[in-house]
Design a protein around this motif. Sequence first.
Motif, PDB file in Angstrom:
ATOM      1  N   ALA A   1       8.290   6.697 -23.780  1.00  0.00           N
ATOM      2  CA  ALA A   1       7.614   6.421 -22.502  1.00  0.00           C
ATOM      3  C   ALA A   1       8.604   6.025 -21.408  1.00  0.00           C
ATOM      4  O   ALA A   1       8.309   6.176 -20.220  1.00  0.00           O
ATOM      5  N   GLN A   2       9.786   5.541 -21.795  1.00  0.00           N
ATOM      6  CA  GLN A   2      10.773   5.108 -20.808  1.00  0.00           C
ATOM      7  C   GLN A   2      11.759   6.213 -20.435  1.00  0.00           C
ATOM      8  O   GLN A   2      12.617   6.025 -19.575  1.00  0.00           O
ATOM      9  N   LEU A   3      11.642   7.372 -21.087  1.00  0.00           N
ATOM     10  CA  LEU A   3      12.573   8.464 -20.848  1.00  0.00           C
ATOM     11  C   LEU A   3      11.931   9.567 -20.020  1.00  0.00           C
ATOM     12  O   LEU A   3      10.708   9.722 -20.012  1.00  0.00           O
ATOM     13  N   LYS A   4      12.787  10.344 -19.365  1.00  0.00           N
ATOM     14  CA  LYS A   4      12.321  11.559 -18.706  1.00  0.00           C
ATOM     15  C   LYS A   4      12.602  12.703 -19.670  1.00  0.00           C
ATOM     16  O   LYS A   4      13.691  13.262 -19.698  1.00  0.00           O
ATOM     17  N   GLN A   5      11.605  13.014 -20.488  1.00  0.00           N
ATOM     18  CA  GLN A   5      11.790  14.002 -21.546  1.00  0.00           C
ATOM     19  C   GLN A   5      11.560  15.399 -20.973  1.00  0.00           C
ATOM     20  O   GLN A   5      10.462  15.737 -20.534  1.00  0.00           O
ATOM     21  N   SER A   6      12.644  16.201 -20.951  1.00  0.00           N
ATOM     22  CA  SER A   6      12.528  17.551 -20.413  1.00  0.00           C
ATOM     23  C   SER A   6      11.877  18.508 -21.397  1.00  0.00           C
ATOM     24  O   SER A   6      11.334  19.532 -21.017  1.00  0.00           O
ATOM     25  N   SER A   7      11.947  18.195 -22.676  1.00  0.00           N
ATOM     26  CA  SER A   7      11.440  19.058 -23.732  1.00  0.00           C
ATOM     27  C   SER A   7      11.093  18.186 -24.923  1.00  0.00           C
ATOM     28  O   SER A   7      11.697  17.129 -25.112  1.00  0.00           O
ATOM     29  N   PRO A   8      10.126  18.578 -25.744  1.00  0.00           N
ATOM     30  CA  PRO A   8       9.880  17.809 -26.967  1.00  0.00           C
ATOM     31  C   PRO A   8      11.036  17.882 -27.950  1.00  0.00           C
ATOM     32  O   PRO A   8      11.112  17.100 -28.889  1.00  0.00           O
ATOM     33  N   ASN A   9      11.976  18.812 -27.731  1.00  0.00           N
ATOM     34  CA  ASN A   9      13.087  19.022 -28.659  1.00  0.00           C
ATOM     35  C   ASN A   9      14.372  18.295 -28.251  1.00  0.00           C
ATOM     36  O   ASN A   9      15.288  18.194 -29.062  1.00  0.00           O
ATOM     37  N   TRP A  10      14.465  17.798 -27.020  1.00  0.00           N
ATOM     38  CA  TRP A  10      15.665  17.081 -26.586  1.00  0.00           C
ATOM     39  C   TRP A  10      15.337  16.200 -25.394  1.00  0.00           C
ATOM     40  O   TRP A  10      14.310  16.367 -24.751  1.00  0.00           O
ATOM     41  N   PHE A  11      16.216  15.254 -25.144  1.00  0.00           N
ATOM     42  CA  PHE A  11      16.073  14.417 -23.950  1.00  0.00           C
ATOM     43  C   PHE A  11      17.458  14.188 -23.351  1.00  0.00           C
ATOM     44  O   PHE A  11      18.486  14.371 -24.011  1.00  0.00           O
ATOM     45  N   ALA A  12      17.476  13.823 -22.086  1.00  0.00           N
ATOM     46  CA  ALA A  12      18.743  13.465 -21.450  1.00  0.00           C
ATOM     47  C   ALA A  12      19.089  12.045 -21.876  1.00  0.00           C
ATOM     48  O   ALA A  12      18.381  11.094 -21.536  1.00  0.00           O
ATOM     49  N   ALA A  13      20.170  11.895 -22.638  1.00  0.00           N
ATOM     50  CA  ALA A  13      20.577  10.565 -23.099  1.00  0.00           C
ATOM     51  C   ALA A  13      21.240   9.777 -21.974  1.00  0.00           C
ATOM     52  O   ALA A  13      21.265   8.541 -22.005  1.00  0.00           O
ATOM     53  N   TYR A  14      21.817  10.488 -21.009  1.00  0.00           N
ATOM     54  CA  TYR A  14      22.344   9.883 -19.788  1.00  0.00           C
ATOM     55  C   TYR A  14      22.597  11.006 -18.808  1.00  0.00           C
ATOM     56  O   TYR A  14      22.437  12.193 -19.128  1.00  0.00           O
ATOM     57  N   TYR A  15      22.986  10.635 -17.606  1.00  0.00           N
ATOM     58  CA  TYR A  15      23.288  11.617 -16.581  1.00  0.00           C
ATOM     59  C   TYR A  15      24.791  11.626 -16.287  1.00  0.00           C
ATOM     60  O   TYR A  15      25.400  10.570 -16.084  1.00  0.00           O
ATOM     61  N   PHE A  16      25.379  12.823 -16.281  1.00  0.00           N
ATOM     62  CA  PHE A  16      26.754  12.988 -15.822  1.00  0.00           C
ATOM     63  C   PHE A  16      26.756  12.910 -14.299  1.00  0.00           C
ATOM     64  O   PHE A  16      25.904  13.517 -13.645  1.00  0.00           O
ATOM     65  N   VAL A  17      27.722  12.209 -13.745  1.00  0.00           N
ATOM     66  CA  VAL A  17      27.733  11.948 -12.306  1.00  0.00           C
ATOM     67  C   VAL A  17      29.066  12.380 -11.700  1.00  0.00           C
ATOM     68  O   VAL A  17      30.132  12.101 -12.254  1.00  0.00           O
ATOM     69  N   ASN A  18      29.003  13.053 -10.559  1.00  0.00           N
ATOM     70  CA  ASN A  18      30.202  13.420  -9.812  1.00  0.00           C
ATOM     71  C   ASN A  18      30.223  12.691  -8.478  1.00  0.00           C
ATOM     72  O   ASN A  18      29.200  12.628  -7.776  1.00  0.00           O
ATOM     73  N   ALA A  19      31.385  12.155  -8.152  1.00  0.00           N
ATOM     74  CA  ALA A  19      31.616  11.531  -6.852  1.00  0.00           C
ATOM     75  C   ALA A  19      33.002  11.960  -6.387  1.00  0.00           C
ATOM     76  O   ALA A  19      33.359  13.130  -6.514  1.00  0.00           O
ATOM     77  N   MET A  20      33.785  11.043  -5.876  1.00  0.00           N
ATOM     78  CA  MET A  20      35.131  11.386  -5.417  1.00  0.00           C
ATOM     79  C   MET A  20      36.069  10.228  -5.702  1.00  0.00           C
ATOM     80  O   MET A  20      35.643   9.107  -5.987  1.00  0.00           O
ATOM     81  N   ALA A  21      37.366  10.502  -5.642  1.00  0.00           N
ATOM     82  CA  ALA A  21      38.371   9.487  -5.919  1.00  0.00           C
ATOM     83  C   ALA A  21      39.651   9.826  -5.176  1.00  0.00           C
ATOM     84  O   ALA A  21      39.834  10.950  -4.693  1.00  0.00           O
ATOM     85  N   TYR A  22      40.544   8.832  -5.094  1.00  0.00           N
ATOM     86  CA  TYR A  22      41.832   9.056  -4.446  1.00  0.00           C
ATOM     87  C   TYR A  22      42.924   8.322  -5.214  1.00  0.00           C
ATOM     88  O   TYR A  22      42.653   7.442  -6.042  1.00  0.00           O
ATOM     89  N   ASN A  23      44.162   8.707  -4.944  1.00  0.00           N
ATOM     90  CA  ASN A  23      45.301   8.045  -5.556  1.00  0.00           C
ATOM     91  C   ASN A  23      45.611   6.794  -4.727  1.00  0.00           C
ATOM     92  O   ASN A  23      46.014   6.884  -3.563  1.00  0.00           O
ATOM     93  N   SER A  24      45.421   5.635  -5.334  1.00  0.00           N
ATOM     94  CA  SER A  24      45.530   4.369  -4.609  1.00  0.00           C
ATOM     95  C   SER A  24      46.977   3.958  -4.342  1.00  0.00           C
ATOM     96  O   SER A  24      47.219   3.048  -3.540  1.00  0.00           O
ATOM     97  N   ALA A  25      47.933   4.583  -5.016  1.00  0.00           N
ATOM     98  CA  ALA A  25      49.337   4.304  -4.729  1.00  0.00           C
ATOM     99  C   ALA A  25      49.819   5.090  -3.509  1.00  0.00           C
ATOM    100  O   ALA A  25      50.781   4.697  -2.847  1.00  0.00           O
TER     101      ALA A  25
END
Length: 365
Positions: free
Chosen positions: A145-169
């Motif tokens: 009930a707490q998951l967003k189940q896309s299919s009865p055969n699998w669920f998203a265990a987490y979400y991969f996330v893209n953002a951005m980054a820079y070289n701090s040096a």
Amino acid sequence: MAKINILVVLALLLITACGSPANSKSAQAERLLPRAAVDTSDGLRIDGELVADRTLYEAARGQRVILYSAAGKEAEDLTIARFTAETGIAVELTRLPNNKLAERALSEHGAGKLGADVIRLTDPRTARKFTDAGVYVPYETPFHAQLKQSSPNWFAAYYFVNAMAYNSAIHTENPPDGWEDLVDLRFRGELGIVAITTGGTVNALTRFQLGTFGPQFLDGMAQQKPRVFNSTSTEVDALARGEISIATVSVNNAFGAETAGAPIRLVIPKEGVSASEGPLGLTPRGAQSAAAQVFVNWSASKAGQRFVGSQGFVPVRTDIGTVRTGDYELPTADSPRFHLLTEDGFARHAKADEALWKQKFGFIG
């Protein structure tokens, strides 16, 4: 562009990754997020949630989980270490890129010799193929009930996330702080991006960029003469070495490098982040394994969700409170700053977006 001494960076990474037992995966996991309270007096209860009843847990305790995963090895090793610490159940990992893993699993399944109990993917399109072929079988965790189940055969265990980054040096003053910096000409020749042909997470990033900023945003990035990488890991390595100074990145990969000592700083822009589903499912063999069921249950539990959140993924569950990734706070899955490309979204947009991306960047591959 200034360069970072590669030997210094590699030494930092080596010192962090090796050495005393205190630097084991379990210790690294503990630094990310302290272990949850575990009660085994009547089954397996973690952080107050019943992950496995007495019968299931007793059956699982002497078993081993066979996991095939397309997720990054460092992240999977940490997740396994935390799972084993909280459950006492060992996991054997086979890690392959998503396309190679799909070929192997489908081939083994077709021959009646599928060796995996549980399979984690990075692309929901592969999850649909697995469902159609019978590689994934129906299973419902106690936390359905707490998951967003896309299919009865699998669920998203987490979400991969893209953002951005820079070289701090390199960028010690006036560092990049938003998506618009990807098209700022002061970073011409210093931008790194990952080819859309690498899979689902970059499809999701491209869809977010097109939907939020329009096709002209890709034109602006193309004018930067970016270096195009065939994997996120090689891109992050180049960012750490100073071969590029700004990049679109997988948050988990960049955060892992930063915590290992690399001069990398993430940026979580005000417009938000792109996201894609990380499918997890049981195989026919796994449906017969108590240990595999415990692994899948734990992955959907508060404890499992909070731990992946600490690594730079976004938890699927939104009832677990704020989970920080080091110094960073990613948008939750119910935030307007969280831009998810679902399986249906892939079906509608991926092919056209890939063709447009290749045309904009003059990419053949």
